[in-house]
Design an enzyme around this catalytic site. Structure first.
Site, mmCIF file in Angstrom:
data_model
loop_
_atom_site.group_PDB
_atom_site.id
_atom_site.type_symbol
_atom_site.label_atom_id
_atom_site.label_comp_id
_atom_site.label_asym_id
_atom_site.label_seq_id
_atom_site.Cartn_x
_atom_site.Cartn_y
_atom_site.Cartn_z
ATOM 1 N N GLU A 295 6.402 -11.707 -0.737
ATOM 2 C CA GLU A 295 7.319 -12.256 -1.733
ATOM 3 C C GLU A 295 7.725 -13.686 -1.389
ATOM 4 O OE1 GLU A 295 9.630 -8.687 -3.785
ATOM 5 O OE2 GLU A 295 9.995 -8.770 -1.625
ATOM 6 N N GLU B 194 6.846 -1.232 -0.422
ATOM 7 C CA GLU B 194 8.188 -0.703 -0.702
ATOM 8 C C GLU B 194 8.166 0.700 -1.293
ATOM 9 O OE1 GLU B 194 8.790 -5.199 -0.747
ATOM 10 O OE2 GLU B 194 7.217 -3.770 -1.317
#
Length: 262
Positions: free
Chosen positions: A116, A136
């Site tokens: 990210e 995640e």
């Protein structure tokens, strides 16, 4: 904050080096690391002598992602509040964008918030053996640093969902195919190549670099029409700067331009 800095900063000319410094934990991000990283981004954005950021990591790995043992108890009803006064969210998902470009050098393991951070940056150089994962969903949470927004934009919907929804790992060649990485270099060369690129950017007219970055981000956030409307006013502002005069003179005389940021 801890006595041992989680983030190292060093000025290299007009470049701010920003180093993850928790190698014994594969640079997993605890709360102190996140706060110190946000403060480093704030320093980069505010200081007129700094033109480019270079994010790298000490040790074998870029980051193993969040240190959930430390971060988990800090998650409140509004999520994770991690930006201290004077800082900027490095993932830029709170409405505030960095005004200067960032180059990232990655190696080893690069998980979750590492990807990210790449997506929130501008140029990424990867060591050829780097392994990536947006994992995640395997931990019962979702990516909250912008991957749900930027990964599909960079790679296309199906390409992004292939990795976001499975949590599987992928290699540097796949990361480049997806548009997450711009260059792959031999292991150990990623920092030096990223520094070359950062210094090349830093040698350009900083106001022009900032205007180029801002217009591209405006197009990404608000659409082409908004960016188009801002082009001519931005050009007029830049044409009136000292750097524009320096650039034109360098063109006419065929000499290198030394820009002053005014």
């Amino acid at each position: 904050m801890t006595d041992q800095p989680r983030i190292l900063t060093e000025r290299r000319g007009h470049v701010l080096l920003i180093g993850f410094n928790r190698p014994d934990k594969r640079n997993a991000a605890d709360f102190s690391l996140l706060q110190q990283l946000a403060l480093a981004y704030g320093e980069l954005d505010r200081d007129p002598g700094l033109r480019v950021g270079l994010v790298y990591a000490v040790g074998e790995h870029f980051t193993a992602g969040l240190d959930l043992a430390d971060i988990g108890p800090r998650l409140g009803p509004n999520g994770l509040e991690m930006v201290p006064e004077g800082g900027i969210n490095p993932w830029q998902v709170d409405g505030e964008s960095l005004t200067k470009p960032v180059v990232v050098a990655v190696q080893g393991t690069c998980l979750t918030l590492g990807i990210e951070l790449m997506l929130a940056s501008d140029i990424v150089v990867a060591a050829e053996s780097t392994r990536f994962g947006q994992i995640e969903v395997t931990r019962g949470i979702l990516p909250f640093g912008g991957a749900t927004i930027r990964f599909p934009r960079a790679a296309g919907w199906g390409n992004a969902m292939r990795w976001l929804l499975t949590g599987e790992l992928f290699d540097a060649a796949e990361a480049r195919r997806l548009g997450l990485v711009q260059e792959i270099v031999p292991d150990g060369a990623q920092f030096h190549r990223a520094l070359e690129l950062a210094e090349k950017i830093a040698a350009q007219a900083p106001l022009a670099v900032a205007a180029t970055l801002a217009n591209a981000r405006l197009a990404e956030r608000d659409g082409a029409a908004s960016a188009e409307a801002a082009l001519q006013p931005a050009l007029a502002r830049l044409a009136a700067t000292e750097d524009s005069r320096i650039g034109m003179q360098a063109f006419v005389t065929r000499t290198p331009a030394v820009f002053v940021g005014r």
